[in-house]
Design a protein around this motif. Structure first.
Motif, short mmCIF file in Angstrom:
data_model
loop_
_atom_site.label_atom_id
_atom_site.label_comp_id
_atom_site.label_asym_id
_atom_site.label_seq_id
_atom_site.Cartn_x
_atom_site.Cartn_y
_atom_site.Cartn_z
N SER A 5 0.84 -1.20 0.00
CA SER A 5 0.00 0.00 0.00
C SER A 5 0.88 1.25 0.00
CB SER A 5 -0.91 0.00 1.23
OG SER A 5 -0.14 0.25 2.40
N THR A 6 0.28 2.37 -0.36
CA THR A 6 1.03 3.62 -0.32
C THR A 6 1.40 3.97 1.12
OG1 THR A 6 -1.05 4.87 -0.35
CG2 THR A 6 0.11 4.59 -2.45
N ASN A 7 0.58 3.53 2.05
CA ASN A 7 0.90 3.76 3.46
C ASN A 7 2.19 3.02 3.83
OD1 ASN A 7 0.53 4.73 6.10
ND2 ASN A 7 -0.53 2.87 6.69
N ASP A 8 2.33 1.76 3.38
CA ASP A 8 3.55 0.98 3.63
C ASP A 8 4.77 1.70 3.03
OD1 ASP A 8 1.98 -1.05 4.75
OD2 ASP A 8 1.84 -2.13 2.83
N LEU A 9 4.62 2.15 1.79
CA LEU A 9 5.74 2.79 1.10
C LEU A 9 6.12 4.12 1.76
CD1 LEU A 9 4.62 2.11 -2.58
CD2 LEU A 9 6.30 0.82 -1.24
N SER A 10 5.12 4.88 2.15
CA SER A 10 5.42 6.17 2.78
C SER A 10 6.11 5.98 4.14
CB SER A 10 4.16 7.01 2.93
OG SER A 10 3.22 6.40 3.80
N ARG A 11 5.70 4.93 4.87
CA ARG A 11 6.37 4.65 6.15
C ARG A 11 7.81 4.25 5.95
NH1 ARG A 11 3.40 0.36 8.98
NH2 ARG A 11 2.08 0.21 7.17
N MET A 12 8.10 3.54 4.86
CA MET A 12 9.49 3.16 4.57
C MET A 12 10.37 4.39 4.38
SD MET A 12 9.02 -0.02 1.92
CE MET A 12 10.72 0.08 1.42
N MET A 13 9.77 5.43 3.82
CA MET A 13 10.51 6.66 3.57
C MET A 13 10.42 7.64 4.74
SD MET A 13 11.82 6.35 0.51
CE MET A 13 12.24 8.01 0.10
N HIS A 14 9.62 7.30 5.74
CA HIS A 14 9.39 8.17 6.89
C HIS A 14 8.73 9.48 6.47
CE1 HIS A 14 11.77 5.32 9.15
NE2 HIS A 14 12.74 5.46 8.27
N PHE A 15 7.78 9.36 5.52
CA PHE A 15 7.04 10.51 5.04
C PHE A 15 5.57 10.35 5.36
CE2 PHE A 15 10.20 10.97 1.29
CZ PHE A 15 10.99 11.84 2.02
#
Length: 115
Positions: A20-30
């Motif tokens: 999910s985009t939530n997973d990806l954004s958490r990986m980037m700390h955004f």
């Protein structure tokens, strides 16, 4: 693009997973909204569209095999065959089974020409 290279690599290596985009954004700390906007500005499409593009590219290769379409949908990370068919048609303007038929005809013609 170096800013999101880890995300692109992650998608290319883990496209079979539920991402999910939530997973990806958490990986980037955004923040998710910021991440989605940044990804689209850099790549030109949304992260989910990019994920589907990667999945469809993999599916196109698998359609050259004898695998069932339902199995290909599962192997490429799609939650359902109907969603896979819909997304595939958006990218290729034909269904996976039509694509396989067209591909088979082209390979047959190519073999015939080389004889």
């Amino acid at each position: 693009i170096n800013k999101i290279r880890p995300i692109l690599e992650y998608i290319n290596e883990n496209y079979t997973d539920d991402i999910s985009t939530n997973d990806l954004s958490r990986m980037m700390h955004f923040n998710e909204t910021y991440f989605c906007r940044m990804f689209k500005n850099i790549i030109g499409t949304s992260a989910l569209n990019y994920l589907n593009f990667v999945r469809i590219c993999k599916a196109e290769k698998l359609l050259r095999s004898n695998m069932e379409i339902m199995e290909i949908a599962h192997e490429t990370g799609f939650a359902s065959t109907s969603y896979f068919n819909r997304v595939f048609k958006q990218y290729n303007h034909c269904s996976p089974s039509e694509y396989r038929t067209i591909l088979g005809n082209r390979e047959f013609e190519h073999k015939k020409e080389s004889m």
